[in-house]
Design a protein around this motif. Structure first.
Motif, mmCIF file in Angstrom:
data_model
loop_
_atom_site.group_PDB
_atom_site.id
_atom_site.type_symbol
_atom_site.label_atom_id
_atom_site.label_comp_id
_atom_site.label_asym_id
_atom_site.label_seq_id
_atom_site.Cartn_x
_atom_site.Cartn_y
_atom_site.Cartn_z
ATOM 1 N N VAL A 127 46.037 -20.231 58.181
ATOM 2 C CA VAL A 127 45.003 -20.697 57.294
ATOM 3 C C VAL A 127 43.897 -19.722 58.178
ATOM 4 O O VAL A 127 43.240 -19.320 57.054
ATOM 5 C CB VAL A 127 44.774 -22.288 57.657
ATOM 6 C CG1 VAL A 127 43.412 -22.441 57.079
ATOM 7 C CG2 VAL A 127 45.859 -23.098 57.027
ATOM 8 N N TYR A 128 43.578 -19.695 59.087
ATOM 9 C CA TYR A 128 42.690 -18.789 59.477
ATOM 10 C C TYR A 128 42.932 -17.178 59.106
ATOM 11 O O TYR A 128 41.917 -16.401 58.549
ATOM 12 C CB TYR A 128 42.624 -18.872 60.973
ATOM 13 C CG TYR A 128 41.450 -17.937 61.785
ATOM 14 C CD1 TYR A 128 40.231 -18.070 61.459
ATOM 15 C CD2 TYR A 128 41.919 -17.306 63.049
ATOM 16 C CE1 TYR A 128 39.279 -17.357 62.132
ATOM 17 C CE2 TYR A 128 40.912 -16.490 63.649
ATOM 18 C CZ TYR A 128 39.670 -16.585 63.260
ATOM 19 O OH TYR A 128 38.539 -16.067 64.012
ATOM 20 N N ALA A 129 44.040 -16.671 59.185
ATOM 21 C CA ALA A 129 44.448 -15.354 58.917
ATOM 22 C C ALA A 129 44.195 -15.156 57.504
ATOM 23 O O ALA A 129 44.015 -14.053 57.044
ATOM 24 C CB ALA A 129 45.908 -14.884 59.341
ATOM 25 N N ASP A 130 44.581 -16.216 56.660
ATOM 26 C CA ASP A 130 44.426 -16.012 55.158
ATOM 27 C C ASP A 130 42.968 -16.117 54.681
ATOM 28 O O ASP A 130 42.808 -16.427 53.567
ATOM 29 C CB ASP A 130 45.050 -17.080 54.558
ATOM 30 C CG ASP A 130 46.777 -16.716 54.656
ATOM 31 O OD1 ASP A 130 47.192 -15.528 55.048
ATOM 32 O OD2 ASP A 130 47.415 -17.727 54.267
ATOM 33 N N GLY A 131 42.125 -16.427 55.489
ATOM 34 C CA GLY A 131 40.581 -16.604 55.284
ATOM 35 C C GLY A 131 40.255 -17.828 54.587
ATOM 36 O O GLY A 131 39.222 -18.247 54.102
#
Ligand code: NAP
Length: 276
Positions: A127-131
């Motif tokens: 979720v974090y990597a996908d922004g």
């Protein structure tokens, strides 16, 4: 009144004081959140479990305040301790809140008896990597839970949101968080009202000419924790925001620290495994 910010371990800034919406009914949440935004709060703490993300989103839209001026936290519910389920539920949260990304996204409880929180954390890393979250963290994690994340995953949580108040000062876990550059967020900061008629807090409140709620919240602020008291009462929402024009002395802080009796309002994370 300016609310100070804390810089999280990935550089994201979070207002140290926010507004919590636990136990505010969906019917009352939009109005309560709008009141808080009007008073000046720029940080809202909600959760999938609270059933009021949609109403927080409505208040945000209605307020006319630009999205980047309000820090929004939500939390993954206990029933989604699974990689794919966590990802799917995240998208539903964003839809309910009406935002492209939240500022902070937490695993609500470790729930080792429900699913593997390490797999869940890997979903939050995606979720974090996908922004879709500017920062990710955990809630109600003990040191042993955090040690597993350090050993088995890549991203160190930005925050650990735990129960903290004068009757549960959490000295060891707060020190552990700090040692690992994890900011501590203090939930139920006034112990849902339980501490407010404490004689030591009453003595200090008389000394500084403030309420016992303000003294307690100021104690959290001076210890460096992040807080988001909840109230549906406008005068209390105002009172809880007026924390930055007085200070407690070192003696007063120490006297409040000494009130600890390891008394929880909520469940013990080591044994809590609620399955919906
Ligand atoms: N991560 C977790 O597991 C977890 C668990 C619990 C809470 N939280 C978060 O932490 C937030 C705050 O915790 P909380 O809601 O449990 O408890 P809290 O903020 O410690 O206390 C809220 C209670 O205190 C009353 N109150 C608020 N300000 C007051 C004041 N100035 N004077 C007298 N009474 C006052 C409120 O009454 P009225 O509303 O009637 O005015 C309400 O009954 C939650 O909203 C949620 O965002 C997280």
């Amino acid at each position: 009144m300016t609310v100070p910010s804390i810089t999280l371990n990935n550089g994201v800034e979070i207002p140290q004081l926010g507004f919590g919406v636990f136990q505010i009914t969906p019917e009352d949440t939009a109005e309560a959140t709008l009141t808080a935004l009007e008073i000046g709060y720029r940080h809202i703490d909600t959760a999938q479990m609270y059933g009021n993300e949609r109403q927080v989103g409505e208040a945000l839209a209605k307020s006319g305040i630009s999205r980047d001026e309000v820090f929004i936290t939500t939390k993954l519910n206990n029933s989604f301790h699974d990689y794919d389920a966590a990802l799917a539920e995240t998208d539903r949260s964003l839809e309910r809140l009406g935002v492209d990304a939240v500022d902070l996204y937490l695993i609500h409880w470790p729930m080792p008896g429900v699913g593997d929180f390490v797999q869940t954390w890997k979903a939050l890393e995606k979720v974090y990597a996908d922004g879709k979250a500017r920062a990710i963290g955990v809630s109600n994690f003990q040191a042993a839970h955090l040690e597993r994340l350090f050993a088995e995953t890549d991203v160190v949580p930005a925050v650990n949101q735990i129960e903290v108040h004068p009757y549960l000062t959490q000295a060891p876990l707060r020190a552990f968080d700090a040692q690992h550059q994890i900011a501590t967020e203090a939930w139920s900061p006034i112990a849902q009202g339980d501490v407010l008629d404490d004689p030591v807090l009453e003595r200090i409140a008389a000394e500084v000419g403030r309420s016992t709620a303000q003294v307690t919240l100021r104690w959290h602020i001076q210890r460096g924790d992040i807080v988001f008291p909840k109230s549906v009462t406008r005068s209390r929402v105002e009172e809880n925001f007026a924390l930055f024009d007085f200070e407690l002395s070192a003696e007063q802080i120490a006297a409040i620290d000494a009130l600890n009796k390891d008394k929880r309002r909520g469940p013990d994370p080591d044994t809590f495994n609620w399955v919906p």
